[in-house]
Design an enzyme around this catalytic site. Structure first.
Site, PDB file in Angstrom:
ATOM      1  N   HIS A 125       0.994  -1.185   0.073  1.00  0.00           N
ATOM      2  CA  HIS A 125      -0.040  -0.071   0.161  1.00  0.00           C
ATOM      3  C   HIS A 125       0.874   1.189   0.007  1.00  0.00           C
ATOM      4  O   HIS A 125       0.618   2.160  -0.767  1.00  0.00           O
ATOM      5  CB  HIS A 125      -0.920  -0.234   1.243  1.00  0.00           C
ATOM      6  CG  HIS A 125      -1.732   1.300   1.318  1.00  0.00           C
ATOM      7  ND1 HIS A 125      -2.999   1.399   1.024  1.00  0.00           N
ATOM      8  CD2 HIS A 125      -1.283   2.146   2.109  1.00  0.00           C
ATOM      9  CE1 HIS A 125      -3.471   2.686   1.620  1.00  0.00           C
ATOM     10  NE2 HIS A 125      -2.336   3.055   2.020  1.00  0.00           N
ATOM     11  N   GLU A 126       1.739   1.293   1.056  1.00  0.00           N
ATOM     12  CA  GLU A 126       2.763   2.365   0.957  1.00  0.00           C
ATOM     13  C   GLU A 126       3.440   2.689  -0.181  1.00  0.00           C
ATOM     14  O   GLU A 126       3.902   3.824  -0.771  1.00  0.00           O
ATOM     15  CB  GLU A 126       3.518   2.425   2.150  1.00  0.00           C
ATOM     16  CG  GLU A 126       2.923   2.435   3.551  1.00  0.00           C
ATOM     17  CD  GLU A 126       1.872   3.652   3.806  1.00  0.00           C
ATOM     18  OE1 GLU A 126       2.262   4.607   3.009  1.00  0.00           O
ATOM     19  OE2 GLU A 126       0.905   3.457   4.530  1.00  0.00           O
ATOM     20  N   HIS A 162       1.474   4.687  -2.833  1.00  0.00           N
ATOM     21  CA  HIS A 162       1.738   6.063  -2.353  1.00  0.00           C
ATOM     22  C   HIS A 162       3.039   6.648  -3.066  1.00  0.00           C
ATOM     23  O   HIS A 162       2.809   7.786  -3.574  1.00  0.00           O
ATOM     24  CB  HIS A 162       1.486   6.603  -0.747  1.00  0.00           C
ATOM     25  CG  HIS A 162       0.247   6.118  -0.330  1.00  0.00           C
ATOM     26  ND1 HIS A 162      -0.824   6.705  -0.827  1.00  0.00           N
ATOM     27  CD2 HIS A 162      -0.129   5.770   0.888  1.00  0.00           C
ATOM     28  CE1 HIS A 162      -1.972   6.681  -0.004  1.00  0.00           C
ATOM     29  NE2 HIS A 162      -1.522   5.827   0.863  1.00  0.00           N
ATOM     30  N   HIS A 190      -5.607   7.532  -1.671  1.00  0.00           N
ATOM     31  CA  HIS A 190      -6.353   6.441  -1.390  1.00  0.00           C
ATOM     32  C   HIS A 190      -7.891   6.329  -2.497  1.00  0.00           C
ATOM     33  O   HIS A 190      -8.252   7.519  -2.776  1.00  0.00           O
ATOM     34  CB  HIS A 190      -6.878   6.680   0.024  1.00  0.00           C
ATOM     35  CG  HIS A 190      -5.874   6.389   1.185  1.00  0.00           C
ATOM     36  ND1 HIS A 190      -5.578   7.613   1.990  1.00  0.00           N
ATOM     37  CD2 HIS A 190      -5.034   5.556   1.423  1.00  0.00           C
ATOM     38  CE1 HIS A 190      -4.582   7.265   2.607  1.00  0.00           C
ATOM     39  NE2 HIS A 190      -4.317   5.831   2.523  1.00  0.00           N
ATOM     40  N   TYR A 211     -10.067   1.912   1.719  1.00  0.00           N
ATOM     41  CA  TYR A 211     -10.479   1.795   3.124  1.00  0.00           C
ATOM     42  C   TYR A 211     -11.479   0.831   2.858  1.00  0.00           C
ATOM     43  O   TYR A 211     -12.114   0.638   2.226  1.00  0.00           O
ATOM     44  CB  TYR A 211     -10.863   2.995   3.962  1.00  0.00           C
ATOM     45  CG  TYR A 211      -9.816   4.220   4.362  1.00  0.00           C
ATOM     46  CD1 TYR A 211      -8.635   3.936   4.058  1.00  0.00           C
ATOM     47  CD2 TYR A 211     -10.267   5.136   4.877  1.00  0.00           C
ATOM     48  CE1 TYR A 211      -7.788   4.748   4.419  1.00  0.00           C
ATOM     49  CE2 TYR A 211      -9.517   6.158   5.390  1.00  0.00           C
ATOM     50  CZ  TYR A 211      -8.046   6.220   5.100  1.00  0.00           C
ATOM     51  OH  TYR A 211      -7.208   6.825   5.469  1.00  0.00           O
TER      52      TYR A 211
END
Length: 277
Positions: free
Chosen positions: A177-178, A181, A187, A237
């Site tokens: 996930h990071e 980014h 997101h 999310y």
């Protein structure tokens, strides 16, 4: 093939973001048992359980926590991003925020435990996308994976050395996930068109975390969305993320809930990155 629409941060002066935390604001204990069982994956935070006063910049709202500028919980903004100069156009943002030739140079701090989280995440990205990760030698622009208070990252290539911060509780999935980014992804729930797909139930969001659910354009950032909103995206999310009362913070338009996933890039994730890079 289903394609996902990614929210790619496009800032003329570069992109910045922060890493995830060892704790989560997923209120598993308060959620119904059947829901709690599937909400094992945790939402990333730079500073778990910490919030800061809202700050307003030329490009929108962020929080200042421990001297850092935090957007959406785990994205660290640079000083030039919160106080930009010059025109902020999509084309400029796309050029400065993407890693040239889809190559990311990196180092791993020797003090980071469980380094297989990083190497496994890198292998996953290289298996399913065209992005390549190359150990840094003398390259000026690169990412260092290091110990952090939570899970966080800059967003996109910001120039020089930048960090992906990983606390002990940050999993391989959180690391994937990071890295998303660091490649320039917001997101998924902050897409411009998200209201077509989801309901945001602000009355159930924990105080101080409301900005995590704001569209990136509302926050003042310009970007491009790819495909349709992907509920299975590793950048999305879950329905109970940052819930204050065990009730959903995000539902589908028909009111149904969905699970968070932090295991792997979805087919839509892969398709979106292919379009970007």
């Amino acid at each position: 093939m289903k394609t996902t629409r990614f929210s790619l941060l496009m800032l003329g002066l570069g992109l910045g973001m922060t890493a995830f935390s060892s704790c989560s604001k997923e209120q598993d204990a308060a959620a119904p048992a059947s829901t709690a069982a599937v909400q094992a994956a945790k939402v990333e935070e730079a500073y778990p359980s910490q919030t800061g006063p809202a700050q307003v910049s030329k490009l929108g709202v962020y929080q200042q926590i421990n001297g850092e500028n935090i957007l959406e919980g785990d994205i660290i903004l640079t000083a030039s991003q919160v106080n930009p100069t010059g025109p902020q156009t999509e084309s400029a943002g796309r050029n400065t925020g993407k890693w040239p030739s889809a190559v990311v140079y990196y180092t791993i701090d020797a003090a980071l435990p469980s380094q297989n989280r990083v190497t496994d995440a890198i292998t996953h990205w290289q298996t399913y996308t065209a992005v390549r990760f190359v150990p840094r030698t003398t390259q000026a622009n690169y990412v260092t994976f290091r110990v952090g208070s939570g899970c966080s990252s800059n967003i996109g290539m910001i120039g020089g050395r930048q960090y992906i911060n990983l606390a002990s509780g940050c999993t391989t999935g959180n690391t994937i996930h990071e890295i998303g980014h660091a490649l320039g992804l917001f997101h998924e729930q902050t897409r411009n068109d998200r209201d077509t797909y989801v309901n945001i139930l602000t009355q159930n969001i924990q105080s101080g975390y409301e900005n995590n659910f704001v569209k990136y354009s509302t926050s003042g950032y310009s970007g491009t969305d790819f495909g349709a909103l992907d509920f299975g995206s590793i950048m999305m999310y879950g329905s109970f993320s940052f819930s204050s009362n065990g009730q959903p913070t995000i539902t589908k338009k028909d009111g149904s809930t969905f699970n968070i996933q932090r295991s792997a890039l979805s087919a839509g994730d892969r398709a979106g990155i292919d379009i970007m890079y």
